[in-house]
Structure formats: C-alpha cells, structure tokens
Design a protein around this motif. Structure first.
Motif, PDB file in Angstrom:
ATOM      1  N   ASN A   1       0.926  -1.244   0.118  1.00 14.95           N
ATOM      2  CA  ASN A   1      -0.026   0.168  -0.090  1.00 14.95           C
ATOM      3  C   ASN A   1       0.834   1.170  -0.022  1.00 14.95           C
ATOM      4  O   ASN A   1       0.457   2.206  -0.733  1.00 14.95           O
ATOM      5  N   GLU A   2       1.841   1.179   0.739  1.00 11.60           N
ATOM      6  CA  GLU A   2       2.776   2.281   1.082  1.00 11.60           C
ATOM      7  C   GLU A   2       3.552   2.469  -0.269  1.00 11.60           C
ATOM      8  O   GLU A   2       3.421   3.851  -0.914  1.00 11.60           O
ATOM      9  N   ALA A   3       4.116   1.708  -0.980  1.00  8.50           N
ATOM     10  CA  ALA A   3       4.453   1.956  -2.451  1.00  8.50           C
ATOM     11  C   ALA A   3       3.653   2.528  -3.527  1.00  8.50           C
ATOM     12  O   ALA A   3       3.940   3.296  -4.151  1.00  8.50           O
ATOM     13  N   VAL A   4       2.472   1.894  -3.477  1.00  7.48           N
ATOM     14  CA  VAL A   4       1.414   2.137  -4.434  1.00  7.48           C
ATOM     15  C   VAL A   4       0.900   3.572  -4.215  1.00  7.48           C
ATOM     16  O   VAL A   4       0.692   4.407  -5.161  1.00  7.48           O
ATOM     17  N   ALA A   5       0.573   4.013  -3.010  1.00  3.93           N
ATOM     18  CA  ALA A   5      -0.091   5.163  -2.801  1.00  3.93           C
ATOM     19  C   ALA A   5       1.015   6.447  -2.992  1.00  3.93           C
ATOM     20  O   ALA A   5       0.704   7.461  -3.519  1.00  3.93           O
ATOM     21  N   LYS A   6       2.672   6.157  -2.752  1.00  6.38           N
ATOM     22  CA  LYS A   6       3.546   7.070  -3.225  1.00  6.38           C
ATOM     23  C   LYS A   6       3.653   7.116  -4.687  1.00  6.38           C
ATOM     24  O   LYS A   6       3.596   8.242  -5.136  1.00  6.38           O
ATOM     25  N   ALA A   7       3.498   6.179  -5.345  1.00 11.34           N
ATOM     26  CA  ALA A   7       3.838   6.045  -6.759  1.00 11.34           C
ATOM     27  C   ALA A   7       2.596   6.692  -7.543  1.00 11.34           C
ATOM     28  O   ALA A   7       2.727   7.574  -8.352  1.00 11.34           O
ATOM     29  N   LEU A   8       1.279   6.615  -7.215  1.00 12.42           N
ATOM     30  CA  LEU A   8       0.202   7.132  -7.683  1.00 12.42           C
ATOM     31  C   LEU A   8      -0.535   8.240  -7.014  1.00 12.42           C
ATOM     32  O   LEU A   8      -1.360   8.940  -7.503  1.00 12.42           O
ATOM     33  N   GLY A   9       0.170   8.909  -6.094  1.00 13.67           N
ATOM     34  CA  GLY A   9       0.063  10.158  -5.289  1.00 13.67           C
ATOM     35  C   GLY A   9      -1.477   9.541  -4.605  1.00 13.67           C
ATOM     36  O   GLY A   9      -2.456  10.733  -4.717  1.00 13.67           O
ATOM     37  N   ILE A  10      -1.768   8.666  -4.177  1.00 16.79           N
ATOM     38  CA  ILE A  10      -3.131   8.418  -3.394  1.00 16.79           C
ATOM     39  C   ILE A  10      -2.789   8.728  -1.890  1.00 16.79           C
ATOM     40  O   ILE A  10      -2.115   8.329  -1.286  1.00 16.79           O
ATOM     41  N   ASP A  11      -3.971   9.579  -1.393  1.00 11.88           N
ATOM     42  CA  ASP A  11      -3.987  10.000   0.140  1.00 11.88           C
ATOM     43  C   ASP A  11      -5.013   9.352   0.734  1.00 11.88           C
ATOM     44  O   ASP A  11      -6.148   9.530   0.180  1.00 11.88           O
ATOM     45  N   SER A  12      -4.577   8.479   1.577  1.00 11.55           N
ATOM     46  CA  SER A  12      -5.701   7.813   2.231  1.00 11.55           C
ATOM     47  C   SER A  12      -5.530   7.505   3.817  1.00 11.55           C
ATOM     48  O   SER A  12      -4.357   7.386   4.296  1.00 11.55           O
ATOM     49  N   PRO A  13      -6.433   7.540   4.443  1.00 12.18           N
ATOM     50  CA  PRO A  13      -6.194   7.304   6.047  1.00 12.18           C
ATOM     51  C   PRO A  13      -5.404   6.202   6.334  1.00 12.18           C
ATOM     52  O   PRO A  13      -5.706   4.900   5.968  1.00 12.18           O
ATOM     53  N   ASN A  14      -4.664   6.169   7.133  1.00 13.16           N
ATOM     54  CA  ASN A  14      -3.648   5.264   7.782  1.00 13.16           C
ATOM     55  C   ASN A  14      -2.963   4.538   6.714  1.00 13.16           C
ATOM     56  O   ASN A  14      -2.407   3.405   6.861  1.00 13.16           O
ATOM     57  N   GLY A  15      -2.673   4.943   5.487  1.00 12.10           N
ATOM     58  CA  GLY A  15      -2.103   4.450   4.320  1.00 12.10           C
ATOM     59  C   GLY A  15      -2.702   3.198   3.829  1.00 12.10           C
ATOM     60  O   GLY A  15      -2.561   2.574   3.032  1.00 12.10           O
ATOM     61  N   ASN A  16      -4.252   3.078   4.173  1.00  6.35           N
ATOM     62  CA  ASN A  16      -4.821   1.883   3.637  1.00  6.35           C
ATOM     63  C   ASN A  16      -5.830   2.148   2.445  1.00  6.35           C
ATOM     64  O   ASN A  16      -6.683   3.132   2.699  1.00  6.35           O
ATOM     65  N   LEU A  17      -5.415   1.438   1.251  1.00  5.16           N
ATOM     66  CA  LEU A  17      -6.105   1.807   0.296  1.00  5.16           C
ATOM     67  C   LEU A  17      -7.038   0.997  -0.213  1.00  5.16           C
ATOM     68  O   LEU A  17      -7.722   0.849  -1.315  1.00  5.16           O
ATOM     69  N   GLU A  18      -7.964   0.226   0.817  1.00  4.00           N
ATOM     70  CA  GLU A  18      -8.976  -0.625   0.538  1.00  4.00           C
ATOM     71  C   GLU A  18     -10.048   0.048   0.114  1.00  4.00           C
ATOM     72  O   GLU A  18     -10.468   1.249   0.247  1.00  4.00           O
ATOM     73  N   GLY A  19     -10.526  -0.387  -1.064  1.00  4.39           N
ATOM     74  CA  GLY A  19     -11.976   0.177  -1.726  1.00  4.39           C
ATOM     75  C   GLY A  19     -11.717   1.182  -2.921  1.00  4.39           C
ATOM     76  O   GLY A  19     -12.568   1.417  -3.409  1.00  4.39           O
ATOM     77  N   GLN A  20     -10.502   1.645  -2.804  1.00  2.00           N
ATOM     78  CA  GLN A  20      -9.873   2.500  -3.881  1.00  2.00           C
ATOM     79  C   GLN A  20      -9.746   2.003  -5.302  1.00  2.00           C
ATOM     80  O   GLN A  20      -9.518   2.751  -6.214  1.00  2.00           O
TER      81      GLN A  20
ATOM     82  N   PRO B   1     -12.843   3.224   9.988  1.00  2.71           N
ATOM     83  CA  PRO B   1     -11.961   4.158   9.342  1.00  2.71           C
ATOM     84  C   PRO B   1     -11.632   4.118   7.950  1.00  2.71           C
ATOM     85  O   PRO B   1     -11.519   5.113   7.258  1.00  2.71           O
ATOM     86  N   THR B   2     -11.982   2.939   7.297  1.00  2.54           N
ATOM     87  CA  THR B   2     -11.687   2.824   6.062  1.00  2.54           C
ATOM     88  C   THR B   2     -12.650   1.881   5.422  1.00  2.54           C
ATOM     89  O   THR B   2     -13.298   1.031   6.031  1.00  2.54           O
ATOM     90  N   PRO B   3     -12.807   1.589   4.140  1.00  3.14           N
ATOM     91  CA  PRO B   3     -13.447   0.651   3.448  1.00  3.14           C
ATOM     92  C   PRO B   3     -13.084  -0.604   3.931  1.00  3.14           C
ATOM     93  O   PRO B   3     -11.883  -0.814   4.502  1.00  3.14           O
ATOM     94  N   ILE B   4     -14.012  -1.650   3.693  1.00  3.18           N
ATOM     95  CA  ILE B   4     -13.607  -3.196   4.141  1.00  3.18           C
ATOM     96  C   ILE B   4     -13.480  -4.245   2.893  1.00  3.18           C
ATOM     97  O   ILE B   4     -13.086  -5.374   3.117  1.00  3.18           O
ATOM     98  N   ALA B   5     -13.661  -3.465   1.718  1.00  2.22           N
ATOM     99  CA  ALA B   5     -13.515  -4.335   0.419  1.00  2.22           C
ATOM    100  C   ALA B   5     -13.739  -3.482  -0.618  1.00  2.22           C
ATOM    101  O   ALA B   5     -13.598  -2.144  -0.413  1.00  2.22           O
TER     102      ALA B   5
END
Length: 361
Positions: free
Chosen positions: A164-183, A304-308
């Motif tokens: 998640n950390e690598a994907v968020a950094k590369a794609l510029g996604i800002d998400s709570p707790n670094g969790n990309l669930e649901g996105q 705090p985040t989506p679950i699926a």
C-alpha cells in the motif's frame, strides 16, 4: 490465379493512390507534395508505444488527434485523405504494438492487419479486498511488477501495508492510515502483455474515483456522510452484506436509518475485516466483544476505511437508499434477507433463520 489476384490488388492500390494524389493536388502543388510526405510517410518523433482500439474507435478518431500531428509540416486534411483512401480494413478491438518513429502509413498497415498484442485477462470480483487484488496481480503471468513486492508463499496484511505504501506514493493517493482498501474498481479487464502493475492500478483507481465522484454529485439529499470517502466506506459494507442487487438499496436504507438514530451499525463483515490475519473463517463471541477500529458492534459510526472493493452498483445504492423505515435485517437461510422495523420482528426473523439452518444440518 494468384498472379491475377496480385494484379487486381496492385491495380486497386494504384487507383487509390491516384485518387489520393489527386486530392492532394487540390491542396496545392509542390508544397502539397512535401506535406504529403511529412504527414503520411515520414518517420515521426514518437517512441515505441501501445495503441488500444476500443469499441466505437475509428481510424479517424485514433489518428487525427492533435498529438498525432507532430511532424513540422504535417497537415490534418492530408491525414484524413490518406485514411479515406487507404484505411479500408475493419478495425479489430485490442492493443497494438506500434514501433518507434512509425509513420501514419505504418500505423494504418498495422491496424489493418489486426496484429494485436497478446492480452492478459484480470478479473477482480466485487467484495474482494485490496489484498486479493494485489495477489491476483502478482499471480498473473504477463504483468510486470514495478510497485508490488514479488509473489510469496505467505502474503500477510503486514505485506499488504508495505505494498500500500509503495502504491500510494507512486500514484499519489492520500488515504487514512495508508490503507488503500476500496479505492480500486472491481471488474474484468484486458491489458496487453507486459503492462505494469503501476499502469493497471492507476486505471483501476481512476475508474473507481470517477464512479464515486459522479455518484456523489447526484446523491440523495441529507445522507449522513460528510465526504465521498465516507460513502465509499458504506458502499464496501453494503457490498459485503448482500450480493443480491435488488436488496442493496434496502440494506443501504437500514444503515442510513441507524446512523440517523445514533445506533451502531452492528455488521459482521466489519468484525471480520478488523481481525485481518487472525480471521479463521468463523466469528466467535470473543470477536464480537473485542473492540477493534473496525468492529461496528463496539464502535460508533463508520469504520475508518472501506472493508472491501465495492462495485458501481453498491456505490449507487449508497447514494440512493430506499425510502423505507427498516432498522434490522437478517439472512433467511433460503437466499436473501428479511428486513424488519421493530426489534420484536427482527427477533422472530432470527429465530426463523436458526430453524432453517438447523434443518439443513
């Protein structure tokens, strides 16, 4: 026979060329000739790339966009004339490998031959998690891994957090707790062999965000969500609660009614998600009583985040709950759910469900 066919093909090409040149002459003499060469036959500055033909595309829509006209003396009317006289073959859907510096003529020939790149099929089922998505990408041959860690025998949620950390950094996604669930949008996709996980995840993320934004802008008034992201959280819960499309708006209504009355959501899928690697296929009393960030039996409001990964249908149901007073629902044991307004009705439905399940044992 073959000689005759070859002669006929050559004759047709000659006629096409004469018509084409005749049209060009109308554009003006020597200058027209230079423009013809620069537009149709001269090498371009473009590097090797893949060109995807989707439903509804035409030679004109693909090859007359401004970025195609990148040589100094290229001239769009000539492009249109060339396509009119020489792009006679039907376009086949797919992705094509275009070599570096390919001229307009070369691209038309490649598309006409239908020499498509071998495709990779990726099926992301709605209701699966981001962990499932990453595992699918790692296990699918033909995908180039740039962001995700290599496939391993045991893939834990700790590993997911690192990915998640690598994907968020590369794609510029800002998400709570670094969790990309649901996105990322679940669906069935076709990608060319060699496509990177970066490209795939970018497309899935862009698709999901576009779906969410469109649904949010047209949502019902006075929903108890402060942001599109909160609605995405709810959509993921609805997705996990029912796979029956006709029930989704009623399930959405139950949760909206609960939130409005400051009742806890009390939904089992949030317990399961909050257990992460500890979930063994069953929910125990101790799991219900355990306060995690996701257990909606123990916390107020949304997790705090989506679950699926919710589908477009679940997102739509979130924005348009049914106008019903339901507060409870429980599985019938026969497929689907029984919806209730009062606790007494709900308890009777629960008793009926247990009776049905006991008869199945």
């Amino acid at each position: 026979m073959s000689d005759k066919k070859s002669f006929l093909n050559t004759d047709a090409m000659t006629k096409g060329l004469l018509h084409f040149l005749g049209g060009v002459l109308l554009l003006g003499g020597i200058a027209g000739g230079v423009a013809v060469y620069q537009t149709a036959f001269a090498p371009t500055d473009r590097p090797a790339h893949k060109l995807t033909v989707n439903a509804g595309d035409t030679y004109h829509s693909l090859l007359t966009e401004p970025n195609w006209q990148d040589t100094p003396l290229s001239f769009e009317p000539i492009t249109r004339l060339y396509i009119k006289f020489f792009a006679k073959d039907a376009l086949n859907l797919g992705t094509y490998e275009i070599p570096a510096h390919a001229s307009l003529k070369q691209v038309v020939d490649i598309l006409g031959k239908g020499a498509k790149v071998e495709m990779v099929k990726i099926q992301i089922i709605e209701g699966k998690t981001v962990k499932d998505l990453y595992q699918i990408l790692k296990n699918t041959r033909g995908i180039s891994l740039e962001l995700l860690t290599p496939k391993s025998d045991r893939y834990s949620w700790t590993d997911v957090a690192r990915d998640n950390e690598a994907v968020a950094k590369a794609l510029g996604i800002d998400s709570p707790n670094g969790n990309l669930e649901g996105q990322f949008a679940p669906n069935t996709y076709l990608f060319a062999q060699g496509t990177s996980d970066r490209e795939i995840l970018q497309r899935l993320h862009d698709t999901q965000m576009q779906l969410l934004e469109k649904a949010w802008l047209g949502r019902d008034k006075d929903l108890p969500y402060d942001s599109p992201y909160q609605a995405l959280i709810m959509a993921s819960i609805i997705e996990k609660e029912t796979g029956i499309k006709s029930e989704r708006n009623d399930v959405s209504a139950v949760f909206v009614n609960r939130l409005r009355q400051n009742m806890r959501l009390q939904t089992d899928p949030t317990i399961i998600y909050g257990l992460f690697d500890r979930y063994d296929g069953k929910i125990y009393r101790s799991n219900i009583d355990e306060k995690t960030d996701y257990n909606t039996y123990q916390i107020d409001g949304l997790p705090p985040t989506p679950i699926a990964l919710p589908s477009a249908e679940a997102i739509h149901a979130t924005m348009y709950p049914s106008d019903v007073p339901y507060i409870f629902f429980v599985a019938t044991g026969k497929g689907g759910h029984k919806f209730s307004v009062t606790l007494d009705e709900h308890n009777k439905a629960v008793a009926e469900y247990r009776k049905v399940m006991a008869n199945k044992e």
